[in-house]
Motif scaffolding. Structure first.
Motif, PDB file in Angstrom:
ATOM      1  N   PRO A 126     -12.742-129.838   3.487  1.00 18.36           N
ATOM      2  CA  PRO A 126     -13.404-130.437   4.488  1.00 18.36           C
ATOM      3  C   PRO A 126     -12.377-130.704   5.678  1.00 18.36           C
ATOM      4  CG  PRO A 126     -13.082-131.942   2.552  1.00 18.36           C
ATOM      5  CD  PRO A 126     -12.816-130.745   2.118  1.00 18.36           C
ATOM      6  N   ALA A 127     -11.181-130.953   5.484  1.00 22.61           N
ATOM      7  CA  ALA A 127     -10.449-131.248   6.589  1.00 22.61           C
ATOM      8  C   ALA A 127     -10.201-129.733   7.336  1.00 22.61           C
ATOM      9  CB  ALA A 127      -8.951-131.439   6.138  1.00 22.61           C
ATOM     10  N   HIS A 128     -10.282-128.622   6.823  1.00 25.11           N
ATOM     11  CA  HIS A 128     -10.130-127.535   7.245  1.00 25.11           C
ATOM     12  C   HIS A 128     -11.426-126.975   8.342  1.00 25.11           C
ATOM     13  CE1 HIS A 128      -9.295-123.216   7.893  1.00 25.11           C
ATOM     14  NE2 HIS A 128     -10.346-122.849   7.614  1.00 25.11           N
ATOM     15  N   ARG A 129     -12.681-127.310   7.644  1.00 27.12           N
ATOM     16  CA  ARG A 129     -13.919-127.360   8.339  1.00 27.12           C
ATOM     17  C   ARG A 129     -13.875-128.223   9.517  1.00 27.12           C
ATOM     18  NH1 ARG A 129     -18.881-126.188   4.402  1.00 27.12           N
ATOM     19  NH2 ARG A 129     -17.912-124.736   2.645  1.00 27.12           N
ATOM     20  N   ILE A 130     -13.480-129.399   9.426  1.00 26.02           N
ATOM     21  CA  ILE A 130     -13.584-130.416  10.363  1.00 26.02           C
ATOM     22  C   ILE A 130     -12.528-129.720  11.572  1.00 26.02           C
ATOM     23  CG2 ILE A 130     -12.859-132.563  11.300  1.00 26.02           C
ATOM     24  CD1 ILE A 130     -13.883-133.479   8.327  1.00 26.02           C
ATOM     25  N   ALA A 131     -11.443-129.234  11.418  1.00 25.10           N
ATOM     26  CA  ALA A 131     -10.374-128.858  12.068  1.00 25.10           C
ATOM     27  C   ALA A 131     -10.825-127.799  13.095  1.00 25.10           C
ATOM     28  CB  ALA A 131      -9.218-128.510  11.777  1.00 25.10           C
ATOM     29  N   VAL A 132     -11.637-126.909  12.456  1.00 26.75           N
ATOM     30  CA  VAL A 132     -12.352-125.475  12.922  1.00 26.75           C
ATOM     31  C   VAL A 132     -13.541-126.099  13.891  1.00 26.75           C
ATOM     32  CG1 VAL A 132     -13.655-123.478  12.686  1.00 26.75           C
ATOM     33  CG2 VAL A 132     -11.361-123.858  11.270  1.00 26.75           C
ATOM     34  N   GLY A 133     -14.206-127.109  13.352  1.00 31.66           N
ATOM     35  CA  GLY A 133     -15.531-127.564  14.320  1.00 31.66           C
ATOM     36  C   GLY A 133     -14.995-128.322  15.462  1.00 31.66           C
ATOM     37  N   ALA A 134     -13.709-128.826  15.529  1.00 35.36           N
ATOM     38  CA  ALA A 134     -13.475-129.681  16.415  1.00 35.36           C
ATOM     39  C   ALA A 134     -12.928-128.931  17.634  1.00 35.36           C
ATOM     40  CB  ALA A 134     -12.072-130.546  15.999  1.00 35.36           C
TER      41      ALA A 134
END
Length: 418
Positions: free
Chosen positions: A269-277
């Motif tokens: 989820p950290a990776h997904r959030i970072a890309v979404g940001a």
């Protein structure tokens, strides 16, 4: 390549954040580090990391993946450090449980998210005293401050009533009284507003919402803005009074709120959030323009009795929101249906809008607030917050504007027999 970060704008900085910090093999994204533990060839080096040197030991306290996301969040907020958590509620728990003790007093906005209200109820059973006030008026906040007050907590735009707290004036009051000022910035995100600009010590973001943005990852964060000096705060344990005093509070949150309580953000989820940001600014612009258009349409529709949206001129805090948020007002609407329209029938008539809890998704979401996420709050507290039985929370997405307006129009007309 050089690791010096150019002085770029908001989106450029976030897009290129990872690759400017020695990402493996030239990747432009920090990869997911899924290991639970991190090995050292030198036992002295391992001990040094446990004692405060930068590094990784056990993933409950963070990984290279969460560190990369935290760097981005600090850049967004203009802060000097961030700690990430598994959810926004874990982040709030980390703040309150780390910095408040039995007998302390907290002043809190009465216009807050339902689960936050529930968490504060738990704090009260543990001996923290809480006074709820109308935070749109700084004088009501001032009147609630007592000698044992340690903290003031508000949301930028209230969920779901859209009240806008007197953010700047409350910041000045907290500086005057040496109070820890905590802002939940979830509904604005750092693209619309930075808590640092009004003197907040910490800004909490539910990363599950606009920052992640796609409804496929949970996360929360606490960013230390660097404006509060913990030298004069007696709630910091001796073990964490090391290094610059402006960082002591965040260190204690990381040790007590994250490490001890275990609300760890996992690598995926950290990776997904970072890309979404990376697309936060692009998405927020569309959220805001869609929300304004839908708010104006609903305001004029006979099937709606009231629309709560800070961008509307009749909103009680419109002028304040215009000044604070640079004429952009977020993507959340509060909608009161006209008498005679059943909220469940109306929601069931929608075809594009998704009936679901959550907000800040790319898709438009709606639900009957009193019957769902604010049900446990009880009628008296719902009345204080302005949530009636026909009150709908609408999180406006990034669909085509015309499609959203048509969907609400056809559903209202069906319920009105038109």
């Amino acid at each position: 390549m050089s690791t010096d970060t150019p002085r770029n704008g908001f989106t450029t900085t976030i897009l290129h954040s990872d690759r400017r910090h020695d990402v493996e093999h030239g990747a432009v994204h920090k990869p997911m580090h899924t290991s639970s533990e991190f090995a050292y060839d030198d036992a002295r080096e391992l001990a040094a990391v446990f004692q405060g040197k930068a590094g990784f030991t056990y993933s409950r306290q963070g990984t290279p993946t969460t560190t990369a996301l935290e760097r981005k969040l600090s850049q967004m907020e203009g802060g000097n450090g961030t700690v990430t958590f598994s959810t926004g509620m874990a982040a709030l728990t980390g703040i309150f449980a780390s910095l408040l003790r039995h007998g302390d007093h907290l002043v809190c906005s009465q216009f807050i998210f339902g689960n936050t209200n529930s968490l504060l109820g738990t704090l009260m059973t543990l001996g923290v005293e809480i006074t709820f006030v109308d935070a749109t008026d700084v004088e009501l906040v001032r009147a609630a401050v007592r000698p044992d007050t340690k903290m003031v907590f508000v949301e930028t735009i209230a969920n779901p009533g859209t009240q806008v707290a007197d953010l700047a004036a409350i910041g000045a009051l907290c500086r005057e009284q040496n109070l820890v000022y905590v802002i939940d910035g979830t509904l604005t995100s750092p693209w619309l507003f930075r808590g640092k600009d009004v003197g907040a010590a910490f800004v909490m973001n539910s990363l599950s919402k606009y920052i992640g943005g796609h409804g496929h990852a949970l996360g929360g964060s606490v960013t230390d803005t660097g404006v509060y000096d913990w030298q004069g705060n007696d709630r910091i344990y001796e073990a964490y009074r090391k290094g610059p005093s402006t960082s002591w509070g965040l260190t204690q949150i990381k040790k007590k709120g994250l490490r001890d309580m275990g609300g760890t953000l996992a690598a995926e989820p950290a990776h997904r959030i970072a890309v979404g940001a990376e697309t936060l600014s692009l998405r927020l612009e569309k959220h805001c323009t869609n929300a304004m258009a839908l708010a104006r349409f609903l305001q004029a529709h006979p099937g709606v009795s009231k629309v709560s949206y800070p961008g509307l001129e009749d909103h009680p805090q419109h002028a304040r929101a215009k000044a604070l948020f640079d004429d952009r007002y977020g993507g959340l609407l509060g909608v009161e249906l006209a008498d005679g329209i059943d909220c469940f029938d109306f929601l069931n008539a929608l075809r594009v809008v998704i009936l679901a809890t959550h907000l800040g998704d790319t898709r438009t979401l709606a639900l009957p607030a009193a019957h769902t996420i604010y049900y446990e709050m009880g009628g008296e507290r719902r009345k204080q917050m302005g949530i009636g039985d026909s009150f709908l929370r609408v999180s406006v997405g990034i669909e085509d504007e015309a499609d959203l307006i048509h969907d609400f129009d056809q559903a209202l007309n069906r319920c009105m027999g038109r």
